[in-house]
Scaffold this motif. Sequence first.
Motif, PDB file in Angstrom:
ATOM      1  N   PHE A 128     -33.245  10.430  69.039  1.00  0.00           N
ATOM      2  CA  PHE A 128     -33.257   9.456  70.131  1.00  0.00           C
ATOM      3  C   PHE A 128     -33.949   8.145  69.757  1.00  0.00           C
ATOM      4  CE2 PHE A 128     -32.797  13.337  72.931  1.00  0.00           C
ATOM      5  CZ  PHE A 128     -31.460  13.080  73.209  1.00  0.00           C
ATOM      6  N   LEU A 129     -34.456   8.054  68.522  1.00  0.00           N
ATOM      7  CA  LEU A 129     -34.972   6.766  68.031  1.00  0.00           C
ATOM      8  C   LEU A 129     -33.838   5.875  67.533  1.00  0.00           C
ATOM      9  CD1 LEU A 129     -38.227   7.610  66.024  1.00  0.00           C
ATOM     10  CD2 LEU A 129     -37.930   7.168  68.457  1.00  0.00           C
ATOM     11  N   ALA A 130     -32.615   6.395  67.521  1.00  0.00           N
ATOM     12  CA  ALA A 130     -31.470   5.639  67.010  1.00  0.00           C
ATOM     13  C   ALA A 130     -31.321   4.313  67.752  1.00  0.00           C
ATOM     14  CB  ALA A 130     -30.188   6.465  67.147  1.00  0.00           C
ATOM     15  N   GLY A 131     -31.169   3.244  66.983  1.00  0.00           N
ATOM     16  CA  GLY A 131     -30.931   1.929  67.559  1.00  0.00           C
ATOM     17  C   GLY A 131     -32.169   1.216  68.049  1.00  0.00           C
ATOM     18  N   LYS A 132     -33.314   1.877  68.054  1.00  0.00           N
ATOM     19  CA  LYS A 132     -34.556   1.259  68.552  1.00  0.00           C
ATOM     20  C   LYS A 132     -35.330   0.726  67.353  1.00  0.00           C
ATOM     21  CE  LYS A 132     -34.739   4.392  72.535  1.00  0.00           C
ATOM     22  NZ  LYS A 132     -33.507   5.147  72.250  1.00  0.00           N
ATOM     23  N   GLN A 133     -35.034  -0.489  66.954  1.00  0.00           N
ATOM     24  CA  GLN A 133     -35.531  -1.029  65.690  1.00  0.00           C
ATOM     25  C   GLN A 133     -37.049  -1.187  65.681  1.00  0.00           C
ATOM     26  OE1 GLN A 133     -33.342  -4.630  64.909  1.00  0.00           O
ATOM     27  NE2 GLN A 133     -31.491  -3.535  64.306  1.00  0.00           N
ATOM     28  N   LYS A 134     -37.616  -1.723  66.761  1.00  0.00           N
ATOM     29  CA  LYS A 134     -39.064  -1.934  66.788  1.00  0.00           C
ATOM     30  C   LYS A 134     -39.799  -0.605  66.759  1.00  0.00           C
ATOM     31  CE  LYS A 134     -42.758  -4.469  67.006  1.00  0.00           C
ATOM     32  NZ  LYS A 134     -43.131  -5.321  65.855  1.00  0.00           N
ATOM     33  N   THR A 135     -39.300   0.367  67.511  1.00  0.00           N
ATOM     34  CA  THR A 135     -39.915   1.696  67.513  1.00  0.00           C
ATOM     35  C   THR A 135     -39.842   2.317  66.120  1.00  0.00           C
ATOM     36  OG1 THR A 135     -39.341   2.057  69.836  1.00  0.00           O
ATOM     37  CG2 THR A 135     -39.834   4.005  68.529  1.00  0.00           C
ATOM     38  N   GLN A 136     -38.689   2.176  65.473  1.00  0.00           N
ATOM     39  CA  GLN A 136     -38.539   2.723  64.125  1.00  0.00           C
ATOM     40  C   GLN A 136     -39.489   2.034  63.140  1.00  0.00           C
ATOM     41  OE1 GLN A 136     -34.518   3.298  62.608  1.00  0.00           O
ATOM     42  NE2 GLN A 136     -33.715   3.403  64.685  1.00  0.00           N
ATOM     43  N   GLU A 137     -39.669   0.727  63.300  1.00  0.00           N
ATOM     44  CA  GLU A 137     -40.560  -0.010  62.396  1.00  0.00           C
ATOM     45  C   GLU A 137     -41.998   0.493  62.527  1.00  0.00           C
ATOM     46  OE1 GLU A 137     -42.283  -4.550  61.726  1.00  0.00           O
ATOM     47  OE2 GLU A 137     -40.576  -4.209  63.059  1.00  0.00           O
ATOM     48  N   ILE A 138     -42.455   0.645  63.778  1.00  0.00           N
ATOM     49  CA  ILE A 138     -43.824   1.121  64.006  1.00  0.00           C
ATOM     50  C   ILE A 138     -43.973   2.558  63.512  1.00  0.00           C
ATOM     51  CG2 ILE A 138     -45.514   1.690  65.793  1.00  0.00           C
ATOM     52  CD1 ILE A 138     -44.422  -0.700  67.385  1.00  0.00           C
ATOM     53  N   PHE A 139     -42.963   3.395  63.798  1.00  0.00           N
ATOM     54  CA  PHE A 139     -43.029   4.787  63.360  1.00  0.00           C
ATOM     55  C   PHE A 139     -43.005   4.893  61.839  1.00  0.00           C
ATOM     56  CE2 PHE A 139     -40.815   8.891  62.448  1.00  0.00           C
ATOM     57  CZ  PHE A 139     -41.900   9.700  62.754  1.00  0.00           C
ATOM     58  N   PHE A 140     -42.267   4.011  61.186  1.00  0.00           N
ATOM     59  CA  PHE A 140     -42.206   4.009  59.721  1.00  0.00           C
ATOM     60  C   PHE A 140     -43.598   3.828  59.127  1.00  0.00           C
ATOM     61  CE2 PHE A 140     -41.993   1.436  55.818  1.00  0.00           C
ATOM     62  CZ  PHE A 140     -41.303   2.295  54.988  1.00  0.00           C
ATOM     63  N   HIS A 141     -44.329   2.839  59.624  1.00  0.00           N
ATOM     64  CA  HIS A 141     -45.671   2.580  59.096  1.00  0.00           C
ATOM     65  C   HIS A 141     -46.632   3.699  59.485  1.00  0.00           C
ATOM     66  CE1 HIS A 141     -44.576  -1.341  57.551  1.00  0.00           C
ATOM     67  NE2 HIS A 141     -44.090  -1.682  58.735  1.00  0.00           N
ATOM     68  N   LEU A 142     -46.489   4.223  60.701  1.00  0.00           N
ATOM     69  CA  LEU A 142     -47.338   5.322  61.121  1.00  0.00           C
ATOM     70  C   LEU A 142     -47.073   6.563  60.272  1.00  0.00           C
ATOM     71  CD1 LEU A 142     -49.357   6.583  63.104  1.00  0.00           C
ATOM     72  CD2 LEU A 142     -47.426   7.073  64.626  1.00  0.00           C
ATOM     73  N   PHE A 143     -45.813   6.855  60.012  1.00  0.00           N
ATOM     74  CA  PHE A 143     -45.426   7.985  59.167  1.00  0.00           C
ATOM     75  C   PHE A 143     -46.092   7.861  57.799  1.00  0.00           C
ATOM     76  CE2 PHE A 143     -42.965  10.240  56.088  1.00  0.00           C
ATOM     77  CZ  PHE A 143     -42.381  11.314  56.733  1.00  0.00           C
ATOM     78  N   ASN A 144     -45.994   6.682  57.211  1.00  0.00           N
ATOM     79  CA  ASN A 144     -46.584   6.469  55.882  1.00  0.00           C
ATOM     80  C   ASN A 144     -48.084   6.718  55.890  1.00  0.00           C
ATOM     81  OD1 ASN A 144     -44.118   5.809  54.788  1.00  0.00           O
ATOM     82  ND2 ASN A 144     -44.420   3.607  54.929  1.00  0.00           N
ATOM     83  N   GLN A 145     -48.765   6.208  56.928  1.00  0.00           N
ATOM     84  CA  GLN A 145     -50.216   6.349  56.993  1.00  0.00           C
ATOM     85  C   GLN A 145     -50.628   7.810  57.176  1.00  0.00           C
ATOM     86  OE1 GLN A 145     -51.063   3.667  60.201  1.00  0.00           O
ATOM     87  NE2 GLN A 145     -50.579   1.849  58.995  1.00  0.00           N
TER      88      GLN A 145
END
Length: 477
Positions: free
Chosen positions: A245-262
């Motif tokens: 359900f994160l599909a198409g939500k670019q800002k959410t994906q961007e924040i989650f990407f950095h959070l995932f990495n951390q």
Amino acid sequence: MTKDCQMVWDTCLRIIKKNVSQQSYKTWFEPIKPVRLDNDVLTIQVPNKFFFEWIEEHFVSLLKTSIRQELGDRARLVYHIPESNNVPANGHRPSSNSSRASSEKDSEPVPGVFDADMIKNPFVIPGIRRIKIDPQLNDSYTFDTFIEGDCNRLARNAGIAIAKKPGGTAFNPLFLFGDVGLGKTHLAQAIGNDIIKRFDNKAVLYVSAEKFTNQIIQAIKNNAVDDFVNFYQMVDVLIIDDIQFLAGKQKTQEIFFHLFNQLHQKGKQIILTADRPPKNLEGIEDRLISRFKWGLSADLQAPDLETRMAILESKINNEGIDLPQDVVEFICYNIKNNIRELEGVMISLLAQSTLIRRDIDMELAKEVIRNFVSTINKEITVEFIQQLVAEHFNVPVEKLHHETRKRNVVIARQLSMFLAKNLTNKSLKAIGEQFGGRDHSTVIYSCRAVQDMMDTDMIFKDTVAELEKKIKMSLNS
């Protein structure tokens, strides 16, 4: 030239900035102000006690190194905490001095409870190191109530390994995928519940992808994205359900990407669920999908008949319901793909039995099942297949259970096993037991032998097709 405190601190910041992420630098070092420099003692002001504790726990070595590079090996660091910001949750001011050397220990912070729905600034939350996060888990979702079968064995065993050593296995992230109603949420939360039982100091949080997205939206509106990220960085085990359900939500994906990495870099455990494997996720950035593949992707498949029966029997035992064995088999034969539908049938039977005081029998089961499936299948049994094949080859049925080298009996037995495997939900072991107690390897050999004969003998292939047609036609008779 005499150095002043600002000059020394600016030099330290240049060293620090090269050794931490941009987010960490902005969050934890920009708010610090140099206060004074007395020979080789630098005093810095931090916003509050809990800020000091976080710095001491996570960055003290880096701070000491940077100070010593500038002031020498005898350099010391002293923290100044404004008294107005040093008030714990109970409202009483501590009696300790407002300036402390970094080697001094503070009293235990007051534990707090934090609701994941309320994303606040963690700097002002009492007890940031020992904050109690509500895990948002369902206590009934445990490994004990998650029935193991061939359909989910890999995923369940991986989950148990993670629960024993969260963040310390190769299964990070754990990506669980499968159709609706196969137990993804149950298994993900079972891992979280087991970790909580094993580790008092692990912060576990379960959140749906939809709720996670809504939190980010609110954080953006309130200009509090940094606070949002800081909160999630305190989580040791993050479970996000329905990540598709994160599909198409670019800002959410961007924040989650950095959070995932951390989180991943810090050895925190990440558990994700979806209705499809990572490679089939549409609208998700490639860089995220590649990270989903870092650990283990485990699918949960539709359970076989034996597993469905075990699941249903477990549920009815927990509810204190007594179902006849033939009713259990009938329900599980007709409800094939969705565990939630099994639960629905069980609840409907219980309601019928309780409200109108009907005995739970086959007739009631058929009435209830009609609300869940359009047609009720007559069960194809191994016995029925044996009877039909034996008649076709003109051999007694009991001969199929005994050892014999007669070719027509051997072919009839092998063909019966082949059809039983293809037309029933019986396991190989269960099929073998109905042919004189043979094991699963005999069933596998027989199926291969029949397939080889079909590939080389068109008449035999037509015979198999004819028998299969007769068996299926019997369902409508």
